[in-house]
Design a protein around this motif. Structure first.
Motif, PDB file in Angstrom:
ATOM      1  N   GLN A 169      -5.792  10.365   5.767  1.00 51.23           N
ATOM      2  CA  GLN A 169      -6.882  11.093   5.105  1.00 51.23           C
ATOM      3  C   GLN A 169      -7.978  10.154   4.603  1.00 51.23           C
ATOM      4  N   VAL A 170      -7.582   9.003   4.082  1.00 44.90           N
ATOM      5  CA  VAL A 170      -8.580   8.056   3.558  1.00 44.90           C
ATOM      6  C   VAL A 170      -8.921   6.965   4.582  1.00 44.90           C
ATOM      7  N   HIS A 171      -8.578   7.227   5.863  1.00 47.11           N
ATOM      8  CA  HIS A 171      -8.886   6.300   6.954  1.00 47.11           C
ATOM      9  C   HIS A 171      -8.249   4.931   6.760  1.00 47.11           C
ATOM     10  N   LEU A 172      -6.984   4.929   6.304  1.00 53.14           N
ATOM     11  CA  LEU A 172      -6.238   3.676   6.182  1.00 53.14           C
ATOM     12  C   LEU A 172      -4.899   3.772   6.913  1.00 53.14           C
ATOM     13  N   ALA A 173      -4.867   4.578   7.982  1.00 52.98           N
ATOM     14  CA  ALA A 173      -3.624   4.682   8.751  1.00 52.98           C
ATOM     15  C   ALA A 173      -3.234   3.293   9.254  1.00 52.98           C
ATOM     16  N   GLY A 174      -1.946   2.947   9.160  1.00 58.53           N
ATOM     17  CA  GLY A 174      -1.483   1.652   9.639  1.00 58.53           C
ATOM     18  C   GLY A 174      -1.545   0.553   8.596  1.00 58.53           C
ATOM     19  N   TYR A 175      -2.082   0.837   7.399  1.00 57.04           N
ATOM     20  CA  TYR A 175      -2.196  -0.182   6.351  1.00 57.04           C
ATOM     21  C   TYR A 175      -1.001  -0.176   5.389  1.00 57.04           C
ATOM     22  N   GLY A 176      -0.015   0.674   5.649  1.00 54.38           N
ATOM     23  CA  GLY A 176       1.085   0.876   4.698  1.00 54.38           C
ATOM     24  C   GLY A 176       1.795  -0.391   4.256  1.00 54.38           C
ATOM     25  N   ASP A 177       1.953  -1.367   5.152  1.00 53.60           N
ATOM     26  CA  ASP A 177       2.729  -2.560   4.810  1.00 53.60           C
ATOM     27  C   ASP A 177       1.891  -3.677   4.202  1.00 53.60           C
ATOM     28  N   ARG A 178       0.579  -3.456   4.123  1.00 54.36           N
ATOM     29  CA  ARG A 178      -0.287  -4.512   3.561  1.00 54.36           C
ATOM     30  C   ARG A 178      -0.016  -4.701   2.075  1.00 54.36           C
ATOM     31  N   ARG A 179      -0.293  -5.924   1.629  1.00 54.40           N
ATOM     32  CA  ARG A 179      -0.279  -6.186   0.190  1.00 54.40           C
ATOM     33  C   ARG A 179      -1.609  -5.731  -0.399  1.00 54.40           C
ATOM     34  N   ILE A 180      -1.567  -5.265  -1.641  1.00 51.15           N
ATOM     35  CA  ILE A 180      -2.783  -4.769  -2.297  1.00 51.15           C
ATOM     36  C   ILE A 180      -3.857  -5.852  -2.364  1.00 51.15           C
ATOM     37  N   ASP A 181      -3.433  -7.096  -2.680  1.00 50.23           N
ATOM     38  CA  ASP A 181      -4.451  -8.143  -2.847  1.00 50.23           C
ATOM     39  C   ASP A 181      -5.005  -8.639  -1.513  1.00 50.23           C
TER      40      ASP A 181
ATOM     41  N   ALA B 160      12.418  10.872   3.463  1.00 54.08           N
ATOM     42  CA  ALA B 160      11.771  11.242   4.728  1.00 54.08           C
ATOM     43  C   ALA B 160      10.426  11.913   4.460  1.00 54.08           C
ATOM     44  N   ASP B 161      10.393  12.833   3.488  1.00 57.80           N
ATOM     45  CA  ASP B 161       9.134  13.503   3.148  1.00 57.80           C
ATOM     46  C   ASP B 161       8.128  12.522   2.554  1.00 57.80           C
ATOM     47  N   GLN B 162       8.646  11.587   1.743  1.00 57.91           N
ATOM     48  CA  GLN B 162       7.752  10.556   1.180  1.00 57.91           C
ATOM     49  C   GLN B 162       7.020   9.831   2.296  1.00 57.91           C
ATOM     50  N   ALA B 163       7.777   9.346   3.287  1.00 54.84           N
ATOM     51  CA  ALA B 163       7.191   8.548   4.363  1.00 54.84           C
ATOM     52  C   ALA B 163       6.132   9.362   5.115  1.00 54.84           C
ATOM     53  N   ARG B 164       6.449  10.615   5.394  1.00 52.27           N
ATOM     54  CA  ARG B 164       5.520  11.468   6.136  1.00 52.27           C
ATOM     55  C   ARG B 164       4.248  11.723   5.322  1.00 52.27           C
ATOM     56  N   ARG B 165       4.433  12.041   4.052  1.00 51.85           N
ATOM     57  CA  ARG B 165       3.253  12.367   3.232  1.00 51.85           C
ATOM     58  C   ARG B 165       2.393  11.132   2.951  1.00 51.85           C
TER      59      ARG B 165
ATOM     60  N   VAL C 291       0.845  -1.197   0.000  1.00 48.28           N
ATOM     61  CA  VAL C 291       0.000   0.000   0.000  1.00 48.28           C
ATOM     62  C   VAL C 291       0.884   1.252   0.000  1.00 48.28           C
ATOM     63  N   ALA C 292       1.867   1.295   0.902  1.00 48.31           N
ATOM     64  CA  ALA C 292       2.713   2.489   1.021  1.00 48.31           C
ATOM     65  C   ALA C 292       3.507   2.735  -0.257  1.00 48.31           C
ATOM     66  N   GLN C 293       4.009   1.664  -0.866  1.00 49.99           N
ATOM     67  CA  GLN C 293       4.774   1.826  -2.116  1.00 49.99           C
ATOM     68  C   GLN C 293       3.890   2.364  -3.236  1.00 49.99           C
ATOM     69  N   ASN C 294       2.635   1.883  -3.278  1.00 47.14           N
ATOM     70  CA  ASN C 294       1.691   2.397  -4.272  1.00 47.14           C
ATOM     71  C   ASN C 294       1.443   3.892  -4.077  1.00 47.14           C
ATOM     72  N   VAL C 295       1.211   4.269  -2.817  1.00 52.06           N
ATOM     73  CA  VAL C 295       0.873   5.672  -2.545  1.00 52.06           C
ATOM     74  C   VAL C 295       2.095   6.565  -2.793  1.00 52.06           C
ATOM     75  N   ALA C 296       3.285   6.034  -2.513  1.00 53.74           N
ATOM     76  CA  ALA C 296       4.514   6.830  -2.647  1.00 53.74           C
ATOM     77  C   ALA C 296       4.929   7.032  -4.100  1.00 53.74           C
ATOM     78  N   TYR C 297       4.310   6.256  -5.007  1.00 52.98           N
ATOM     79  CA  TYR C 297       4.806   6.218  -6.382  1.00 52.98           C
ATOM     80  C   TYR C 297       4.982   7.609  -7.018  1.00 52.98           C
ATOM     81  N   GLY C 298       3.921   8.425  -6.926  1.00 56.43           N
ATOM     82  CA  GLY C 298       3.962   9.746  -7.553  1.00 56.43           C
ATOM     83  C   GLY C 298       5.008  10.657  -6.924  1.00 56.43           C
TER      84      GLY C 298
END
Ligand code: ADP
Ligand code: MG
Length: 357
Positions: free
Chosen positions: A123-135, A111-116, A95-102
């Motif tokens: 913002q989308v109520h998925l705090a803590g989901y960063g390490d999940r796999r998309i599937d 450091a800014d990537q991780a924070r943003r 999830v985090a890698q997907n969001v960080a792509y842009g």
């Protein structure tokens, strides 16, 4: 926040016939507005959105973001966040890698990537989901990741093309409220595409109703619902009945029409309707503004019941009035109404509205 202006925008695809996919579209989307392109499949919504994104260039016309004429800018210069029906996430990334792509593409520091990314996921109520796999996520969660990925670059405009179509009905309603909350909080000027009129009504500040590449009407949900510009808009939004009635008199924003039973009633009409005695007016009558009862002296119609459909919230009763089908949505339909029964239908004159052909 910026506004987005389309001026006389048309798009013809090289090999298609002479009809334009998008035909002379002029609209201004206000800064911070949630604006929807609504219309049936094939009416030109996606093509319009892709021109705003820069994936297609218009055949003619101009597109402005604020003071910038972006008509021929490449997509990466425009800073638009895009969300699609099929999510278009990278399945092999977290999830985090997907969001960080842009952000990575834009060479934002680690450091800014991780924070943003954390901010966007919150913002989308998925705090803590960063390490999940998309599937390992549900459809609704995947669509929120796609939203976060679009938001994280702090785009100047958000473009959303039928983002809820792959979700089931309940999740669709939850997610549409969620998208609107996120858009309000970020204040991003947003253009949303859907063929679902209820979705458009529920979410939008304003709606452009499209058909055959052309904008039929631009207005708030109330305006397109209560004052449809033409018969297409009336029927497409809320399945309105459109009655053809002889005009017996006309004022500036009022028209008198005669009902089949003989009574004349006065109905609302747009300024410049151009109707006069002897003409035929098209009058939009919403199913929920028609009740059972009435007699020939009042605002009523008579006919035989030709179809009955119970939807839970209302019973849809279709009545054949001299060959025209008129549908009434009755909250309290009497039990045992049978096909062929002769019934009276009472109109609410204040709710009737003259439309163009
Ligand atoms: N790449 C393309 N080449 C040729 N015709 C296209 C292309 N994309 C869309 N069209 C045509 O343009 C019209 C509008 O399509 P589209 O914008 O996708 O409609 P919508 O999103 O409202 O369903 C349709 O008639 C479609 O067949
Ligand atoms: Mg489309």
């Amino acid at each position: 926040m910026i506004d987005v202006r389309l001026t006389a925008v048309s798009k013809r695809f090289a090999k298609s016939s002479d009809s334009a996919a998008v035909d002379d579209v002029t609209v201004t989307i206000g800064a911070g507005e949630f604006f929807t392109l609504l219309g049936p499949s094939g009416c030109g919504k996606t093509t319009t959105l892709r021109m705003v994104a820069g994936f297609y260039f218009p055949t003619s016309g101009h597109i402005h973001f604020g003071d910038d004429d972006v008509t021929h800018w490449t997509p990466n210069k425009r800073d638009t966040g895009m969300v699609f029906q099929n999510y278009a996430l990278f399945p092999h990334m977290t999830v985090a890698q997907n969001v960080a792509y842009g952000l990575k593409v834009r060479r934002v520091s680690r450091a800014d990537q991780a924070r943003r990314v954390e901010e966007a996921l919150a913002q989308v109520h998925l705090a803590g989901y960063g390490d999940r796999r998309i599937d390992a996520l549900s459809g609704g969660q995947q669509q929120r990741v796609a939203l976060a990925r679009a938001l994280v670059i702090r785009p100047r405009t958000m473009l959303l093309d039928e983002p809820l179509s792959n979700l089931d009905a309940k999740l669709r309603e939850e997610t549409r409220a969620e998208i609107r909350r996120i858009q309000r909080e970020s204040g991003t000027t947003s253009i949303y595409v859907t063929h679902d009129q209820a979705e458009a009504m529920a979410m939008s500040d304003r709606i452009a109703v499209m058909e055959s590449g052309r904008v039929q009407q631009v207005g708030t949900p109330h305006e397109v619902y209560y004052q449809p510009a033409n018969a297409f808009v009336a029927r497409f939004i809320g399945r309105s009945n459109v009655l053809s009635l002889p005009v017996t008199g006309a004022g500036e924003q009022r028209v008198q029409v005669r009902l089949p039973g003989g009574a004349s009633i006065e109905v609302g009409a747009p300024a410049g309707h151009g109707l006069a005695e002897g003409d035929t007016a098209l009058v939009s009558a919403r199913p929920e503004h028609i009740a059972l009862g009435g007699d020939d002296d009042t605002a009523s119609l008579r006919g035989r019941v030709s179809h009955v459909e119970f939807t839970g919230m209302a019973t849809h009763v279709t009545v054949d009035v001299d060959g025209d089908e008129v549908m009434a949505a009755l909250v309290d339909a009497p039990a045992g109404m049978a096909l062929g029964d002769v019934v009276g239908l009472r109109l609410v004159p204040e709710r009737l509205w003259v439309v163009k052909p």
